[in-house]
Design an enzyme around this catalytic site. Sequence first.
Site, PDB file in Angstrom:
ATOM      1  N   ALA A  64      -3.118 -13.615  -3.039  1.00 45.99           N
ATOM      2  CA  ALA A  64      -3.321 -14.107  -4.397  1.00 45.99           C
ATOM      3  C   ALA A  64      -2.966 -12.961  -5.347  1.00 45.99           C
ATOM      4  CB  ALA A  64      -4.771 -14.525  -4.578  1.00 45.99           C
ATOM      5  N   GLY A 109      -4.334 -14.547   0.532  1.00 44.64           N
ATOM      6  CA  GLY A 109      -3.888 -15.916   0.269  1.00 44.64           C
ATOM      7  C   GLY A 109      -2.613 -16.285   1.007  1.00 44.64           C
ATOM      8  N   GLU A 112      -3.752 -17.248   4.405  1.00 41.92           N
ATOM      9  CA  GLU A 112      -4.447 -18.535   4.221  1.00 41.92           C
ATOM     10  C   GLU A 112      -3.453 -19.678   4.012  1.00 41.92           C
ATOM     11  OE1 GLU A 112      -6.805 -16.671   1.123  1.00 41.92           O
ATOM     12  OE2 GLU A 112      -8.636 -17.280   2.137  1.00 41.92           O
ATOM     13  N   GLU A 132      -9.493  -9.024   1.705  1.00 41.04           N
ATOM     14  CA  GLU A 132     -10.311  -9.281   0.509  1.00 41.04           C
ATOM     15  C   GLU A 132     -11.546  -8.396   0.381  1.00 41.04           C
ATOM     16  OE1 GLU A 132      -8.915 -11.586   2.383  1.00 41.04           O
ATOM     17  OE2 GLU A 132      -8.002 -13.111   1.110  1.00 41.04           O
TER      18      GLU A 132
HETATM   19  N1  DAK Z   1      -0.805  -9.410  -6.348  1.00 42.06           N
HETATM   20  C1  DAK Z   1      -0.043  -9.003  -7.353  1.00 42.06           C
HETATM   21  N2  DAK Z   1       1.009  -8.184  -7.199  1.00 42.06           N
HETATM   22  C2  DAK Z   1       1.305  -7.781  -5.948  1.00 42.06           C
HETATM   23  C3  DAK Z   1       0.566  -8.207  -4.831  1.00 42.06           C
HETATM   24  C4  DAK Z   1      -0.551  -9.062  -5.059  1.00 42.06           C
HETATM   25  N3  DAK Z   1      -1.298  -9.548  -4.067  1.00 42.06           N
HETATM   26  N4  DAK Z   1       1.093  -7.634  -3.732  1.00 42.06           N
HETATM   27  C5  DAK Z   1       2.141  -6.907  -4.145  1.00 42.06           C
HETATM   28  N5  DAK Z   1       2.270  -6.993  -5.485  1.00 42.06           N
HETATM   29  C6  DAK Z   1       3.283  -6.337  -6.324  1.00 42.06           C
HETATM   30  C7  DAK Z   1       2.984  -4.852  -6.473  1.00 42.06           C
HETATM   31  O1  DAK Z   1       2.021  -4.661  -7.498  1.00 42.06           O
HETATM   32  C8  DAK Z   1       4.342  -4.321  -6.851  1.00 42.06           C
HETATM   33  O2  DAK Z   1       4.597  -4.595  -8.208  1.00 42.06           O
HETATM   34  P1  DAK Z   1       5.294  -3.472  -9.164  1.00 42.06           P
HETATM   35  O3  DAK Z   1       4.411  -2.269  -9.084  1.00 42.06           O
HETATM   36  O4  DAK Z   1       6.643  -3.226  -8.543  1.00 42.06           O
HETATM   37  O5  DAK Z   1       5.355  -4.122 -10.504  1.00 42.06           O
HETATM   38  C9  DAK Z   1       5.292  -5.189  -6.035  1.00 42.06           C
HETATM   39  O6  DAK Z   1       4.548  -6.365  -5.700  1.00 42.06           O
HETATM   40  C10 DAK Z   1       5.752  -4.523  -4.763  1.00 42.06           C
HETATM   41  O7  DAK Z   1       4.588  -4.103  -4.058  1.00 42.06           O
HETATM   42  P2  DAK Z   1       4.394  -2.603  -3.512  1.00 42.06           P
HETATM   43  O8  DAK Z   1       5.151  -1.631  -4.343  1.00 42.06           O
HETATM   44  O9  DAK Z   1       2.942  -2.386  -3.341  1.00 42.06           O
HETATM   45  O10 DAK Z   1       5.112  -2.716  -2.098  1.00 42.06           O
HETATM   46  P3  DAK Z   1       4.766  -1.891  -0.783  1.00 42.06           P
HETATM   47  O11 DAK Z   1       5.846  -2.228   0.188  1.00 42.06           O
HETATM   48  O12 DAK Z   1       4.492  -0.453  -1.082  1.00 42.06           O
HETATM   49  O13 DAK Z   1       3.410  -2.529  -0.240  1.00 42.06           O
HETATM   50  C11 DAK Z   1       1.922  -4.332   0.353  1.00 42.06           C
HETATM   51  C12 DAK Z   1       3.386  -3.881   0.176  1.00 42.06           C
HETATM   52  C13 DAK Z   1       1.939  -5.846   0.634  1.00 42.06           C
HETATM   53  C14 DAK Z   1       1.291  -3.607   1.541  1.00 42.06           C
HETATM   54  C15 DAK Z   1       1.137  -3.999  -0.935  1.00 42.06           C
HETATM   55  O14 DAK Z   1       1.857  -4.529  -2.063  1.00 42.06           O
HETATM   56  C16 DAK Z   1      -0.230  -4.607  -0.941  1.00 42.06           C
HETATM   57  O15 DAK Z   1      -1.150  -4.086  -0.317  1.00 42.06           O
HETATM   58  N6  DAK Z   1      -0.378  -5.687  -1.714  1.00 42.06           N
HETATM   59  C17 DAK Z   1      -1.662  -6.330  -1.864  1.00 42.06           C
HETATM   60  C18 DAK Z   1      -1.977  -7.093  -0.615  1.00 42.06           C
HETATM   61  C19 DAK Z   1      -3.329  -7.711  -0.702  1.00 42.06           C
HETATM   62  O16 DAK Z   1      -4.355  -7.046  -0.775  1.00 42.06           O
HETATM   63  N7  DAK Z   1      -3.298  -9.019  -0.698  1.00 42.06           N
HETATM   64  C20 DAK Z   1      -4.506  -9.795  -0.733  1.00 42.06           C
HETATM   65  C21 DAK Z   1      -4.797 -10.128  -2.132  1.00 42.06           C
HETATM   66  S1  DAK Z   1      -6.411 -10.758  -2.221  1.00 42.06           S
HETATM   67  C22 DAK Z   1     -10.708 -16.269  -4.190  1.00 42.06           C
HETATM   68  C23 DAK Z   1      -9.446 -16.822  -4.248  1.00 42.06           C
HETATM   69  C24 DAK Z   1      -8.413 -16.244  -3.572  1.00 42.06           C
HETATM   70  C25 DAK Z   1      -8.599 -15.095  -2.852  1.00 42.06           C
HETATM   71  C26 DAK Z   1      -9.831 -14.569  -2.807  1.00 42.06           C
HETATM   72  C27 DAK Z   1     -10.901 -15.120  -3.435  1.00 42.06           C
HETATM   73  N8  DAK Z   1     -11.799 -16.896  -4.900  1.00 42.06           N
HETATM   74  C28 DAK Z   1     -11.520 -17.295  -6.206  1.00 42.06           C
HETATM   75  C29 DAK Z   1     -13.134 -16.647  -4.437  1.00 42.06           C
HETATM   76  C30 DAK Z   1      -7.489 -14.443  -2.243  1.00 42.06           C
HETATM   77  C31 DAK Z   1      -7.410 -13.113  -2.329  1.00 42.06           C
HETATM   78  C32 DAK Z   1      -6.247 -12.395  -1.951  1.00 42.06           C
HETATM   79  O17 DAK Z   1      -5.247 -12.928  -1.523  1.00 42.06           O
END
Ligand code: DAK
Length: 259
Positions: A64, A109, A112, A132
């Site tokens: 997400a 997400g 998921e 998360e």
């Molecule tokens: N959201 C927004 N932007 C993201 C993103 C994300 N999840 N993942 C990557 N990006 C963006 C980065 O900010 C970056 O943008 P710029 O800085 O270039 O503007 C671009 O994509 C490229 O990412 P990186 O530079 O970080 O690329 P790397 O290869 O170095 O790293 C990575 C890739 C996938 C390991 C890293 O980007 C990363 O860790 N991303 C976050 C992954 C993550 O934690 N995903 C889970 C998100 S939490 C809920 C509803 C939904 C959810 C939970 C609760 N309720 C309402 C209760 C769901 C939650 C999630 O999904």
Amino acid sequence: MTNILLEKKGLYAVATINRPKALNALNSEVLQDLNELVDIVNADEEIRALVLTGSGEKSFVAGADIGEMSTLTKAEGEAFGKKGNDVFRKLETMPIPTIAAINGFALGGGCELSMSCDIRICADTAVFGQPEVGLGITPGFGGTQRLARLVSPGMAKQLIYTARNIKADEALRIGLVNAIYPAEELLAAAEKMADTIAKNAPIAVRACKKAINEGLDVTMDEAIVIEEKLFGSCFETADQVEGMGAFLEKRKHAPYQNK
Ligand code: DAK
């Protein structure tokens, strides 16, 4: 749809989530597009199977959108979770089979979303995880529920509590994906599977999906009744008559007509 490309290819379609600047992360707009995608595909009787993938070589869906979520209030967070859950459930229960072709990061997400599809296959470069709790939230798009049902409660709890990412080979070992392909062969493999499914009798295929999905939510006694009714519903269809007729006449069946 601004963030999803949809391509019809004969009897199946390929939908590509296309938000490369954020590694295809799910913001409200992408969730809205996913909702529209399901409506479009459901309304098109020619599409008998759907492949879902992410654009680029790096990511299926990196979760997400953290930027969008970072400032949500409790009420807004719940509403965002509901929006995602409603769309994912709609995808999960759409009548035709869905195949997630996971071409890279499937985090939060993204993992998921893949679990809302019927079948998951991935590239050898794929990475899965529910990060998360490392961000101060719970998986909010069905992760606590679908992961526990798909792998095992113990393994799901370990992955969710530790927020540890796993690679394709571990995802295969725990049953999160059905198969791994070299990255450059993944989409072709997904399309081949979609085409194979689409060439089988569509009414029967849809009945199988419904029977499996609905049967898993009830007791075995109730589940076999669901199966019996869906089994019965296939009879007298043109495709059942043709399929069995072709077998008895020792010939190849004509293309199924979805009738
Ligand atoms: N959201 C927004 N932007 C993201 C993103 C994300 N999840 N993942 C990557 N990006 C963006 C980065 O900010 C970056 O943008 P710029 O800085 O270039 O503007 C671009 O994509 C490229 O990412 P990186 O530079 O970080 O690329 P790397 O290869 O170095 O790293 C990575 C890739 C996938 C390991 C890293 O980007 C990363 O860790 N991303 C976050 C992954 C993550 O934690 N995903 C889970 C998100 S939490 C809920 C509803 C939904 C959810 C939970 C609760 N309720 C309402 C209760 C769901 C939650 C999630 O999904």
